[in-house]
Design an enzyme around this catalytic site. Structure first.
Site, PDB file in Angstrom:
ATOM      1  CE1 TYR A 160      22.996 -12.748  -6.238  1.00  0.00           C
ATOM      2  CE2 TYR A 160      20.750 -13.185  -5.520  1.00  0.00           C
ATOM      3  CZ  TYR A 160      21.658 -12.385  -6.181  1.00  0.00           C
ATOM      4  OH  TYR A 160      21.233 -11.202  -6.775  1.00  0.00           O
ATOM      5  CE  LYS A 164      22.738  -9.890  -3.762  1.00  0.00           C
ATOM      6  NZ  LYS A 164      23.429  -8.619  -3.987  1.00  0.00           N
TER       7      LYS A 164
HETATM    8  P1  NAP Z   1      25.770  -7.767 -13.636  1.00  0.00           P
HETATM    9  O1  NAP Z   1      25.053  -7.217 -14.816  1.00  0.00           O
HETATM   10  O2  NAP Z   1      26.391  -9.097 -13.724  1.00  0.00           O
HETATM   11  O3  NAP Z   1      26.875  -6.674 -13.188  1.00  0.00           O
HETATM   12  C1  NAP Z   1      27.661  -6.944 -12.063  1.00  0.00           C
HETATM   13  C2  NAP Z   1      28.592  -5.779 -11.813  1.00  0.00           C
HETATM   14  O4  NAP Z   1      29.364  -6.084 -10.623  1.00  0.00           O
HETATM   15  C3  NAP Z   1      29.587  -5.559 -12.937  1.00  0.00           C
HETATM   16  O5  NAP Z   1      29.835  -4.185 -13.075  1.00  0.00           O
HETATM   17  C4  NAP Z   1      30.840  -6.276 -12.417  1.00  0.00           C
HETATM   18  O6  NAP Z   1      32.041  -5.740 -12.932  1.00  0.00           O
HETATM   19  C5  NAP Z   1      30.745  -5.973 -10.934  1.00  0.00           C
HETATM   20  N1  NAP Z   1      31.515  -6.908 -10.112  1.00  0.00           N
HETATM   21  C6  NAP Z   1      31.407  -8.259 -10.018  1.00  0.00           C
HETATM   22  N2  NAP Z   1      32.293  -8.752  -9.155  1.00  0.00           N
HETATM   23  C7  NAP Z   1      32.993  -7.693  -8.676  1.00  0.00           C
HETATM   24  C8  NAP Z   1      34.052  -7.546  -7.750  1.00  0.00           C
HETATM   25  N3  NAP Z   1      34.579  -8.596  -7.113  1.00  0.00           N
HETATM   26  N4  NAP Z   1      34.535  -6.306  -7.514  1.00  0.00           N
HETATM   27  C9  NAP Z   1      34.025  -5.223  -8.149  1.00  0.00           C
HETATM   28  N5  NAP Z   1      33.005  -5.309  -9.030  1.00  0.00           N
HETATM   29  C10 NAP Z   1      32.512  -6.526  -9.295  1.00  0.00           C
HETATM   30  O7  NAP Z   1      24.812  -7.833 -12.359  1.00  0.00           O
HETATM   31  P2  NAP Z   1      23.456  -7.041 -12.042  1.00  0.00           P
HETATM   32  O8  NAP Z   1      22.341  -7.911 -12.435  1.00  0.00           O
HETATM   33  O9  NAP Z   1      23.531  -5.648 -12.530  1.00  0.00           O
HETATM   34  O10 NAP Z   1      23.525  -7.073 -10.451  1.00  0.00           O
HETATM   35  C11 NAP Z   1      23.965  -5.971  -9.689  1.00  0.00           C
HETATM   36  C12 NAP Z   1      23.565  -6.201  -8.240  1.00  0.00           C
HETATM   37  O11 NAP Z   1      22.149  -6.335  -8.154  1.00  0.00           O
HETATM   38  C13 NAP Z   1      24.140  -7.492  -7.646  1.00  0.00           C
HETATM   39  O12 NAP Z   1      24.467  -7.280  -6.297  1.00  0.00           O
HETATM   40  C14 NAP Z   1      22.985  -8.466  -7.764  1.00  0.00           C
HETATM   41  O13 NAP Z   1      23.066  -9.478  -6.819  1.00  0.00           O
HETATM   42  C15 NAP Z   1      21.818  -7.530  -7.507  1.00  0.00           C
HETATM   43  N6  NAP Z   1      20.529  -7.996  -8.006  1.00  0.00           N
HETATM   44  C16 NAP Z   1      20.376  -8.342  -9.319  1.00  0.00           C
HETATM   45  C17 NAP Z   1      19.128  -8.776  -9.762  1.00  0.00           C
HETATM   46  C18 NAP Z   1      18.879  -9.172 -11.199  1.00  0.00           C
HETATM   47  O14 NAP Z   1      17.846  -9.798 -11.465  1.00  0.00           O
HETATM   48  N7  NAP Z   1      19.754  -8.845 -12.129  1.00  0.00           N
HETATM   49  C19 NAP Z   1      18.063  -8.854  -8.860  1.00  0.00           C
HETATM   50  C20 NAP Z   1      18.263  -8.490  -7.540  1.00  0.00           C
HETATM   51  C21 NAP Z   1      19.500  -8.057  -7.126  1.00  0.00           C
HETATM   52  P3  NAP Z   1      33.006  -6.648 -13.864  1.00  0.00           P
HETATM   53  O15 NAP Z   1      32.232  -6.956 -15.095  1.00  0.00           O
HETATM   54  O16 NAP Z   1      34.169  -5.772 -14.112  1.00  0.00           O
HETATM   55  O17 NAP Z   1      33.344  -7.857 -13.049  1.00  0.00           O
END
Ligand code: NAP
Length: 252
Positions: A160, A164
């Site tokens: 991961y 990033k």
């Molecule tokens: P999340 O709630 O798990 O949502 C992930 C989203 O990505 C869902 O809409 C999922 O759709 C979609 N997705 C996953 N695999 C995919 C693929 N192969 N093709 C198309 N869509 C896909 O995650 P989140 O926390 O909102 O994270 C969103 C982004 O922010 C990510 O890049 C994550 O690394 C980043 N981020 C998150 C955090 C945190 O603390 N949450 C912090 C920093 C950065 P499906 O459900 O249909 O698979």
């Protein structure tokens, strides 16, 4: 005048992973600012439909496209679908992401590859998907979601963290390559945000993380979305090649 600078009226935005979490909040906020939205997702049909309904309630257009953005051909469909439905693409938000956490000793090559493909190769794939339309219209904005982990590293997240950190390098390079086409390219690096992804972290570890955040709490998807709207807007017209940290003072 200030209001105009944040206006995204009649812009078209592609949001990957827009069905849940940060992507969902970003899609809704961009719609609130006036944009029509292509919501991409890979599995969650129901949640994507729900987001579409919410966007339509805001009197904006929305199309949902199921595609695995880690796969080149599927990702190209996003650009094609945006052109078919809306006739242009102004904004790309590379947000889709997953985690498959293990220490290096336990991590399989499948877990390594799956995360690289979904989080980093997808950024290449989707940027390629919108590049020609953006170049043809001589303008656009691309924002990719990095993470605090890309800068700090974290136990059990070498796959991961690598994706990033990779996004930051990709962003800086694209900002240089695409500046002459009037395309701004930036990243955001959120700290820990309350989404399903954070929900997978055990309670005691969550409390430990929270104690390291100066503001004493996790961020919300809506707070991330506001920063994304800003970076997409004319108010950020001189910002390119940057990574905006937002982490409540977790990493200073
Ligand atoms: P999340 O709630 O798990 O949502 C992930 C989203 O990505 C869902 O809409 C999922 O759709 C979609 N997705 C996953 N695999 C995919 C693929 N192969 N093709 C198309 N869509 C896909 O995650 P989140 O926390 O909102 O994270 C969103 C982004 O922010 C990510 O890049 C994550 O690394 C980043 N981020 C998150 C955090 C945190 O603390 N949450 C912090 C920093 C950065 P499906 O459900 O249909 O698979």
């Amino acid at each position: 005048m200030i209001e105009e600078l944040y206006d995204l009226k009649d812009k078209v935005a592609v949001v990957t992973g827009g069905s849940r979490g940060i992507g969902r909040a970003v899609a809704l906020a961009l719609a609130e600012a006036g944009a029509d939205i292509l919501v991409n997702y890979s599995r969650s049909d129901k949640q994507a439909d729900q987001v579409k309904k919410e966007i339509e309630k805001k009197k904006r257009k929305c199309v949902t496209v199921r595609a695995d953005v880690g796969k080149f051909e599927q990702a190209q469909n996003l650009g094609k679908a945006a052109m078919n439905h809306f006739g242009k693409v102004d904004i790309l938000i590379n947000n889709a992401g997953i985690n498959r956490d293990r220490t290096l000793r336990r991590m399989t090559s499948e877990q390594w590859n799956e995360v690289i493909q979904t989080n980093l190769t997808s950024v290449f794939n989707c940027t390629k998907a919108v590049l020609e339309p953006m170049m043809a219209q001589n303008g656009g904005v691309i924002i990719s979601v990095s993470s605090i982990i890309g800068e700090m590293g974290n136990l059990g997240q070498c796959n991961y963290a690598s994706t990033k950190a990779g996004i930051i390098g990709f962003t800086k390079t694209m900002a240089r390559e695409l500046a002459s086409n009037n395309i701004r390219v930036n990243a955001i690096a959120p700290g820990f945000i309350e989404t399903d992804m954070l929900g997978t972290v055990p309670e005691d570890i969550r409390n430990q993380i929270k104690s390291q955040i100066a503001l004493g709490r996790f961020g919300t998807p809506e707070e991330v979305a506001l920063a994304v709207v800003y970076l997409c807007s004319p108010a950020a017209s001189w910002i390119t090649g940057t990574t905006l940290r937002m982490n409540g003072g977790h990493y200073i």
